[in-house]
Design a protein around this motif. Structure first.
Motif, PDB file in Angstrom:
ATOM      1  N   GLU A   5     -15.496  18.747 -10.173  1.00  0.00           N
ATOM      2  CA  GLU A   5     -16.682  18.308  -9.760  1.00  0.00           C
ATOM      3  C   GLU A   5     -17.910  18.580 -10.523  1.00  0.00           C
ATOM      4  O   GLU A   5     -18.745  17.730 -11.089  1.00  0.00           O
ATOM      5  N   ASP A   6     -17.762  19.984 -10.887  1.00  0.00           N
ATOM      6  CA  ASP A   6     -18.942  20.437 -12.037  1.00  0.00           C
ATOM      7  C   ASP A   6     -18.955  19.975 -13.439  1.00  0.00           C
ATOM      8  O   ASP A   6     -17.719  19.999 -13.979  1.00  0.00           O
ATOM      9  N   TRP A   7     -19.894  19.103 -13.757  1.00  0.00           N
ATOM     10  CA  TRP A   7     -19.777  18.301 -14.856  1.00  0.00           C
ATOM     11  C   TRP A   7     -19.666  19.100 -16.209  1.00  0.00           C
ATOM     12  O   TRP A   7     -18.679  18.969 -16.973  1.00  0.00           O
ATOM     13  N   GLU A   8     -20.522  20.273 -16.474  1.00  0.00           N
ATOM     14  CA  GLU A   8     -20.383  21.064 -17.478  1.00  0.00           C
ATOM     15  C   GLU A   8     -19.189  21.781 -17.572  1.00  0.00           C
ATOM     16  O   GLU A   8     -18.407  21.667 -18.911  1.00  0.00           O
ATOM     17  N   THR A   9     -18.213  22.244 -16.591  1.00  0.00           N
ATOM     18  CA  THR A   9     -17.104  22.682 -16.645  1.00  0.00           C
ATOM     19  C   THR A   9     -15.947  21.515 -16.943  1.00  0.00           C
ATOM     20  O   THR A   9     -15.006  21.957 -17.706  1.00  0.00           O
ATOM     21  N   MET A  32     -22.894  14.228 -24.602  1.00  0.00           N
ATOM     22  CA  MET A  32     -22.764  15.701 -24.336  1.00  0.00           C
ATOM     23  C   MET A  32     -21.369  16.107 -24.833  1.00  0.00           C
ATOM     24  O   MET A  32     -21.304  17.165 -25.339  1.00  0.00           O
ATOM     25  N   TYR A  33     -20.273  15.285 -24.513  1.00  0.00           N
ATOM     26  CA  TYR A  33     -19.072  15.598 -24.989  1.00  0.00           C
ATOM     27  C   TYR A  33     -18.917  15.549 -26.354  1.00  0.00           C
ATOM     28  O   TYR A  33     -18.218  16.586 -27.145  1.00  0.00           O
ATOM     29  N   PHE A  34     -19.638  14.825 -27.153  1.00  0.00           N
ATOM     30  CA  PHE A  34     -19.563  14.638 -28.533  1.00  0.00           C
ATOM     31  C   PHE A  34     -20.006  15.796 -29.244  1.00  0.00           C
ATOM     32  O   PHE A  34     -19.644  16.639 -29.950  1.00  0.00           O
ATOM     33  N   GLU A  35     -21.075  16.370 -28.740  1.00  0.00           N
ATOM     34  CA  GLU A  35     -21.938  17.411 -29.140  1.00  0.00           C
ATOM     35  C   GLU A  35     -20.806  18.637 -29.052  1.00  0.00           C
ATOM     36  O   GLU A  35     -20.875  19.552 -29.740  1.00  0.00           O
ATOM     37  N   LYS A  36     -20.332  18.703 -27.632  1.00  0.00           N
ATOM     38  CA  LYS A  36     -19.556  20.035 -27.348  1.00  0.00           C
ATOM     39  C   LYS A  36     -18.064  20.018 -28.673  1.00  0.00           C
ATOM     40  O   LYS A  36     -17.810  21.060 -28.901  1.00  0.00           O
ATOM     41  N   LEU A  37     -17.590  18.700 -28.883  1.00  0.00           N
ATOM     42  CA  LEU A  37     -16.607  18.827 -29.581  1.00  0.00           C
ATOM     43  C   LEU A  37     -17.008  19.481 -31.125  1.00  0.00           C
ATOM     44  O   LEU A  37     -16.325  20.141 -31.942  1.00  0.00           O
ATOM     45  N   ILE A  38     -18.403  18.719 -31.610  1.00  0.00           N
ATOM     46  CA  ILE A  38     -18.841  19.155 -32.947  1.00  0.00           C
ATOM     47  C   ILE A  38     -18.782  20.706 -33.036  1.00  0.00           C
ATOM     48  O   ILE A  38     -18.762  21.439 -33.636  1.00  0.00           O
ATOM     49  N   GLU A  39     -19.513  21.251 -31.646  1.00  0.00           N
ATOM     50  CA  GLU A  39     -19.664  22.849 -31.718  1.00  0.00           C
ATOM     51  C   GLU A  39     -18.550  23.485 -31.801  1.00  0.00           C
ATOM     52  O   GLU A  39     -18.423  24.478 -32.647  1.00  0.00           O
ATOM     53  N   LYS A  40     -17.097  22.927 -31.208  1.00  0.00           N
ATOM     54  CA  LYS A  40     -16.164  23.729 -31.198  1.00  0.00           C
ATOM     55  C   LYS A  40     -15.520  23.637 -32.553  1.00  0.00           C
ATOM     56  O   LYS A  40     -14.739  24.443 -33.166  1.00  0.00           O
ATOM     57  N   LYS A  41     -15.515  22.266 -33.111  1.00  0.00           N
ATOM     58  CA  LYS A  41     -14.590  22.009 -34.548  1.00  0.00           C
ATOM     59  C   LYS A  41     -15.424  22.316 -35.813  1.00  0.00           C
ATOM     60  O   LYS A  41     -14.996  22.487 -36.872  1.00  0.00           O
ATOM     61  N   GLY A  42     -16.926  21.951 -35.791  1.00  0.00           N
ATOM     62  CA  GLY A  42     -17.445  22.099 -36.876  1.00  0.00           C
ATOM     63  C   GLY A  42     -17.552  20.839 -37.704  1.00  0.00           C
ATOM     64  O   GLY A  42     -17.915  20.929 -38.896  1.00  0.00           O
ATOM     65  N   ILE A  61     -28.910  16.895 -13.877  1.00  0.00           N
ATOM     66  CA  ILE A  61     -29.616  18.386 -13.902  1.00  0.00           C
ATOM     67  C   ILE A  61     -28.341  19.335 -13.932  1.00  0.00           C
ATOM     68  O   ILE A  61     -28.270  20.370 -14.521  1.00  0.00           O
ATOM     69  N   GLU A  62     -27.780  19.241 -12.592  1.00  0.00           N
ATOM     70  CA  GLU A  62     -26.447  20.131 -12.582  1.00  0.00           C
ATOM     71  C   GLU A  62     -25.473  20.149 -13.688  1.00  0.00           C
ATOM     72  O   GLU A  62     -24.865  21.262 -14.179  1.00  0.00           O
ATOM     73  N   GLY A  63     -25.317  19.066 -14.274  1.00  0.00           N
ATOM     74  CA  GLY A  63     -24.551  18.919 -15.495  1.00  0.00           C
ATOM     75  C   GLY A  63     -24.839  19.394 -16.820  1.00  0.00           C
ATOM     76  O   GLY A  63     -24.393  19.032 -17.590  1.00  0.00           O
ATOM     77  N   LYS A  64     -26.332  19.597 -16.648  1.00  0.00           N
ATOM     78  CA  LYS A  64     -27.020  20.101 -17.859  1.00  0.00           C
ATOM     79  C   LYS A  64     -26.935  18.888 -18.901  1.00  0.00           C
ATOM     80  O   LYS A  64     -27.022  18.976 -20.122  1.00  0.00           O
ATOM     81  N   VAL A  65     -27.103  17.596 -18.552  1.00  0.00           N
ATOM     82  CA  VAL A  65     -27.353  16.632 -19.315  1.00  0.00           C
ATOM     83  C   VAL A  65     -28.854  16.246 -19.480  1.00  0.00           C
ATOM     84  O   VAL A  65     -29.401  15.943 -20.497  1.00  0.00           O
ATOM     85  N   LEU A  66     -29.657  16.839 -18.578  1.00  0.00           N
ATOM     86  CA  LEU A  66     -30.932  16.675 -18.447  1.00  0.00           C
ATOM     87  C   LEU A  66     -31.632  18.333 -18.048  1.00  0.00           C
ATOM     88  O   LEU A  66     -30.832  18.921 -17.364  1.00  0.00           O
TER      89      LEU A  66
END
Length: 500
Positions: free
Chosen positions: A191-195, A221-231, A446-451
């Motif tokens: 349920e928690d979007w960030e998780t 948000m998904y793309f940014e986390k992918l890039i953060e992980k893989k560079g 807000i909860e999912g830290k998109v905004l």
């Protein structure tokens, strides 16, 4: 070598394209068949009897007997369906309720019936098949596909399952796509979007992703986390990723950002799904607009947006629409919605075949991230924030800030105070809490830290008057919109902000 699945998809796509082209080339006749079938199937329902469906033989009869309604006006019927009564709006009972955020009084329960459910699934499938038929590109069917969507966990109310539409549709992914589909059911149920996004990154980062689908703000948000992980850019991580499918918000504000995150251009398909029906999809890469689904158990009517709030605005069918005119779209459906105003406005970009773009909402709104915040909600939030304080406000408007210089996007509140709050942080907190309480989509973002929480920009004394004067709309019946879905007004107010 292409797989058997990729090879077989091309003749199947050709067959589907032929079927679609057949009804698309006979739009008026197709809609007349849909209309007659709807009346026939619903004439013995409570709604059908209340509105004398047994006497309706033409669209003119229908207009005379069935008024335009929104959800609130239809609510007495819907509440009987929710309680478990049969044959109210449509024969039998719905098989689902799509639960959505209500605009005036709590949650809305949109019925989905055994007749309407297949149209949601087929339209999504057909969008991909039409792309294959047009481009000849079918390689992606061998790769992994991700659909960023709501949890498929469903509740139950009086024997009828309910949940978010995307969660309901997740149960209908065809068997031939199940092996390719990601994320796993376990991850999809988080349920928690960030998780959830973090888990999706872990599951997909080493896979051969070829199709990625979702609302642009979530996918970003998904793309940014992918890039953060893989560079690496997303296009380097997923070398065979070449199709992005989206709906729900305008993609254009995101396009440049996405191409930068991906590192190259990819084809995209726009969809127009809603809890009330799947209305249109992009059928051509080189044409503006989406093909209106005229053969999906939905009968469409249109009212010019500029006339909508008159006492008796003119209702028309597709036969009489004009290109480039802003219309409020009404629907009657196999889910039992009748002359129903979904709140969207559309413009026709083509009549051969009928294609539309979503031009906005009949009322001012913000939905840059899929939040559907309306004027009533921001006005209520301000009312609650200033209650029992000495704060007074001369004027205000709200706009989305999609690409801030730093940090997450946010809603920017331009406020001209007469008396400023002594404790601005508490004031912002009250505004924020009220909005989140009223609007579940905004809360999720807000909860999912998109905004991030809203930001206030103070406007100089008489700043709004200066702005209205600058655009030739000072005085008279002219009003500043309480909110807007772009930055046009915000840009006009930028030079009128108080310096910190």
């Amino acid at each position: 070598m292409p797989s058997i699945k990729a090879a077989l998809s091309k003749p199947f796509a050709k067959l589907i394209a032929k079927r679609i082209n057949k009804w698309a080339s006979q739009p008026v006749e197709t809609q007349e068949k849909v209309f007659q079938n709807l009346i026939k199937e619903a004439k013995n329902t409570v709604f059908g009897k209340d509105h004398k469906f047994n006497t309706i033989t033409s669209y003119e009869d229908f207009k005379a007997l069935v008024p335009v309604r929104d959800y609130e006006a239809l609510r007495p019927y819907v509440e009987r369906v929710v309680k478990g009564e049969e044959n109210i709006l449509w024969k039998g009972k719905p098989i689902y309720f799509a639960k959505t955020s209500g605009t005036t009084s709590g949650a809305k329960y949109i019925p989905i019936t055994k007749e309407s459910m297949p149209t949601h699934v087929e339209a999504a499938r057909n969008a991909i098949l039409m792309y294959i038929h047009e481009t000849g590109n079918a390689k992606f069917v061998d790769g992994k596909m991700i659909f960023l969507q709501g949890s498929p966990v469903l509740e139950e109310k009086h024997g009828i399952k309910l949940g978010r539409l995307s969660g309901i549709v997740a149960h209908y992914v065809p068997k031939y796509l199940q092996k390719n589909r990601m994320p796993s059911l376990e991850t999809n149920c988080i349920e928690d979007w960030e998780t959830k996004v973090n888990a999706i990154v872990e599951e997909t980062v080493n896979e051969d992703m070829s199709i990625i689908s979702g609302i642009p703000s979530w996918v970003q948000m998904y793309f940014e986390k992918l890039i953060e992980k893989k560079g690496q850019k997303v296009g380097e991580i997923f070398k065979n990723f070449n199709l992005f499918i989206f709906g729900g918000v305008n993609y254009e504000p995101y396009r440049a950002k996405f191409e930068n995150l991906i590192g190259r251009k990819v084809d995209s398909i726009e969809l127009y799904p809603a809890s009330e029906g799947f209305f249109a999809f992009q059928d051509k890469q080189d044409q503006k607009g989406m093909l209106l689904q005229l053969n999906s158990g939905i009968f469409y009517e249109f009212i010019k947006a500029e006339d909508f709030f008159e006492d008796h605005p003119k209702r028309i069918t597709i036969k009489d629409v004009e290109l480039g005119v802003n219309y409020v779209m009404l629907i009657s459906t196999t889910a039992g919605l009748w002359a129903y105003n979904i709140g969207d406005t559309v413009e026709f970009t083509s009549k051969e075949p009928y294609r539309v773009i979503v031009s906005g909402r009949i009322k001012h709104f913000i939905s840059a991230f899929g939040e559907h915040v309306i004027g009533k909600e921001v006005e209520q939030a301000l009312k609650e924030a200033i209650a029992n304080t000495a704060v007074t406000v001369n004027e205000f408007t709200v706009a989305p800030q999609i690409n801030p210089p730093e940090g997450l996007p946010y809603h920017e509140w331009f406020i001209e105070f007469e008396n400023e709050p002594t404790d601005e942080l508490t004031f912002i907190e009250k505004l924020e809490n009220s909005l989140q309480k009223q609007n579940s989509y905004y809360f999720d973002l807000i909860e999912g830290k998109v905004l991030r929480p809203l930001v206030i920009s103070k406007v100089k004394k008489d700043g709004f008057q200066s702005y209205m004067k600058s655009i030739g709309k000072l005085g008279g019946q002219n009003k500043i919109p309480r909110l807007s879905n772009d930055r046009k007004i915000a840009e006009g107010l930028n030079d009128l902000k108080l310096t910190k």
